[in-house]
Write an enzyme that holds these catalytic residues in place. Structure first.
Site, PDB file in Angstrom:
ATOM      1  N   GLU A 149       2.174  -0.191 -10.737  1.00  0.00           N
ATOM      2  CA  GLU A 149       3.615  -0.285 -10.426  1.00  0.00           C
ATOM      3  C   GLU A 149       4.419   0.714 -11.267  1.00  0.00           C
ATOM      4  OE1 GLU A 149       5.405  -3.826  -9.144  1.00  0.00           O
ATOM      5  OE2 GLU A 149       3.534  -4.657  -8.360  1.00  0.00           O
TER       6      GLU A 149
ATOM      7  N   ASP B 279      11.656  -2.204  -8.119  1.00  0.00           N
ATOM      8  CA  ASP B 279      12.554  -2.735  -9.166  1.00  0.00           C
ATOM      9  C   ASP B 279      12.249  -4.218  -9.401  1.00  0.00           C
ATOM     10  OD1 ASP B 279      13.792  -0.291  -9.304  1.00  0.00           O
ATOM     11  OD2 ASP B 279      15.654  -0.921  -8.338  1.00  0.00           O
TER      12      ASP B 279
ATOM     13  N   ALA C 138       0.839  -1.197   0.000  1.00  0.00           N
ATOM     14  CA  ALA C 138       0.000   0.000   0.000  1.00  0.00           C
ATOM     15  C   ALA C 138       0.877   1.251   0.000  1.00  0.00           C
ATOM     16  CB  ALA C 138      -0.930  -0.012   1.211  1.00  0.00           C
ATOM     17  N   LEU C 139       1.079   1.786  -1.210  1.00  0.00           N
ATOM     18  CA  LEU C 139       1.887   2.990  -1.383  1.00  0.00           C
ATOM     19  C   LEU C 139       0.993   4.136  -1.865  1.00  0.00           C
ATOM     20  CD1 LEU C 139       4.738   4.386  -1.666  1.00  0.00           C
ATOM     21  CD2 LEU C 139       4.826   3.448  -3.990  1.00  0.00           C
TER      22      LEU C 139
ATOM     23  N   ARG D  81       8.358  -4.656 -10.711  1.00  0.00           N
ATOM     24  CA  ARG D  81       8.124  -4.346 -12.130  1.00  0.00           C
ATOM     25  C   ARG D  81       8.506  -5.521 -13.029  1.00  0.00           C
ATOM     26  NH1 ARG D  81       9.947   1.909 -10.909  1.00  0.00           N
ATOM     27  NH2 ARG D  81       7.878   2.501 -10.129  1.00  0.00           N
TER      28      ARG D  81
END
Ligand code: CAA
Length: 387
Positions: free
Chosen positions: A369, A246, A127-128, A249
């Protein structure tokens, strides 16, 4: 089964085969129905856990399979060929919360969470994003304030994949002072579980695609988070999130390659079957050229993804490579599914064939993302950071 850039080892081929077999027998019969009903099938979590697919990148000491990244993305491709909603659940769980706890968690956090996560007893989420903080992730506003040894969290998270079902949610929140904002350095990461008082699940999004993957908002209202749920260092949460993306993705790139592969296969099969002007349409050059371009883009996306995965396995920094892989694969998925619908004609525009769903599922890979625009920013920035 899809090919790999470098010959796969026997173990890698075995994992690929298990993923393909599981997807064919346990998922494929229901993909259409789950998409139509926007149904998340909870029993999948335990089944995927039993096979080790929820601990693919975790070491054996935490009940993981300890796989390399190449094997992981190859397995994800197989799941995504059949159901991209299942693939994103597996990708987020494996790439983000479990890896963050493994890399920055305390021994106690690892003991508490990693084994049950690997076994499929606890599903992870990340959760960003917030309603007003998407591409500009560092502008997030969820606030954590110290209260004795605990933290009190207030705020709302948006677009959380598996959020309604997630039992271990990695939440990025501000820990800086409103009078002394520190930008990305004012953000920390917390391991949140739904049992915490003040936690609630908000609206489930009614999405265009990936309908079997529940996407929700999460609300924290004076939510008390024990101090031992802080991940790593205060003020390092944004860096942890970026470094983890990173990896994340690569998972989304694998999902996109799987979607594109499925559309290519469906279109090639249909072109061999469908007759117009007295012969199968695959005998027309217009269709052959379209299929050739689709196959070429799928192959080049897969090649870039596998190169990025092997670079990660060599321990290299993959920020630029993973953004390239995601950008290339997601734009390929969108393009290839569009071409597939064109080959199907009217039949591609209705739900009788899978290409309509694949087209809807592909779109989000250009968005979550990090949008394609954000991937281009990351790629361009890395050009200069290398010199
Ligand atoms: N690796 C290591 N460090 C990194 C990094 C990386 N990949 N990316 C950034 N950092 C570091 C920077 O070096 C910088 O460190 P210093 O403070 O030491 O200088 C710090 O992090 C801040 O970075 P930036 O200055 O680059 O920060 P920014 O505010 O300019 O943002 C951004 C950069 C690339 C645009 C970033 O905000 C971004 O990636 N945005 C997209 C958000 C995103 O991908 N959201 C995904 C939501 S999750 C999701 O979709 C999951 C799901 O459910 C499927």
């Amino acid at each position: 089964m899809s090919w790999a850039l470098t010959p796969l080892t026997e173990e890698q081929k075995a994992i690929q085969a298990v993923a393909g077999e599981f997807a064919t027998t346990e998922i494929a019969p229901y993909t259409e129905q789950w998409d139509r009903d926007a149904h998340f099938e909870p029993s999948l979590v335990g089944k995927l856990g039993a096979l080790g697919f929820l601990g693919m990148l975790l070491p054996e000491q935490f009940d993981g399979l300890g796989l390399d990244t190449l094997t992981y993305v190859v397995a994800l491709e197989e799941l995504a060929i059949v159901d991209a909603s299942v693939a994103v659940m597996v990708s987020v769980h494996n790439s983000l919360p479990t890896q963050m706890i493994l890399r920055w968690g305390s021994e106690k956090q690892k003991e508490c969470f990693l084994k049950p996560m690997a076994r499929g007893e606890l599903l992870g989420a990340f959760a960003l994003s917030e309603p007003d903080a998407g591409s500009d992730a560092a502008s997030l506003r969820t606030q954590a304030v110290r209260d004795g040894s605990d933290w009190i969290l207030n705020g709302t998270k948006a677009w959380v994949s598996s959020g309604a079902k997630g039992e271990v949610i990695m939440v990025m929140a501000r820990t800086d002072n409103p009078e002394d904002r520190r930008g990305p350095r004012g953000i920390s990461a917390f391991i949140v579980t739904p049992d915490l008082p003040g936690f609630s699940v908000g609206k489930k999004e009614d999405k265009m695609g990936l309908r079997a993957s529940p996407t929700v908002s999460l609300h924290f209202s004076d939510m008390r988070v024990p101090g031992d749920r802080l991940l790593g260092q205060v003020g390092s949460g944004f860096l942890y999130a970026m470094q983890s993306l990173d990896n994340g993705r690569l998972g989304i790139a694998a999902q996109a390659v799987g979607i594109a592969e499925a559309a290519l296969r469906a279109a090639a099969a249909y072109a061999a079957e469908r007759k117009q002007f007295g012969k199968p349409i695959k005998e027309f050059q217009a269709i052959q050229f379209r299929l050739a371009d689709m196959a070429t883009r799928v192959a080049s996306s897969r090649a870039l993804l596998h190169l990025a995965a092997t670079a990660k396995d060599r321990g290299e920094r993959i920020t630029q490579f993973s953004s390239m892989a995601k950008l290339q694969a997601s734009e390929t998925a969108m393009w290839v599914t569009t071409q597939a619908i064109q080959i199907f004609g009217g039949y591609g525009y209705v739900k009788d064939y899978p290409v309509e769903r694949l087209f809807r599922d592909a779109k989000v890979t250009e968005i979550y993302e990090g949008t394609s625009e954000i991937q281009r920013i990351v790629i361009a920035r890395e050009l200069y950071s290398r010199t």
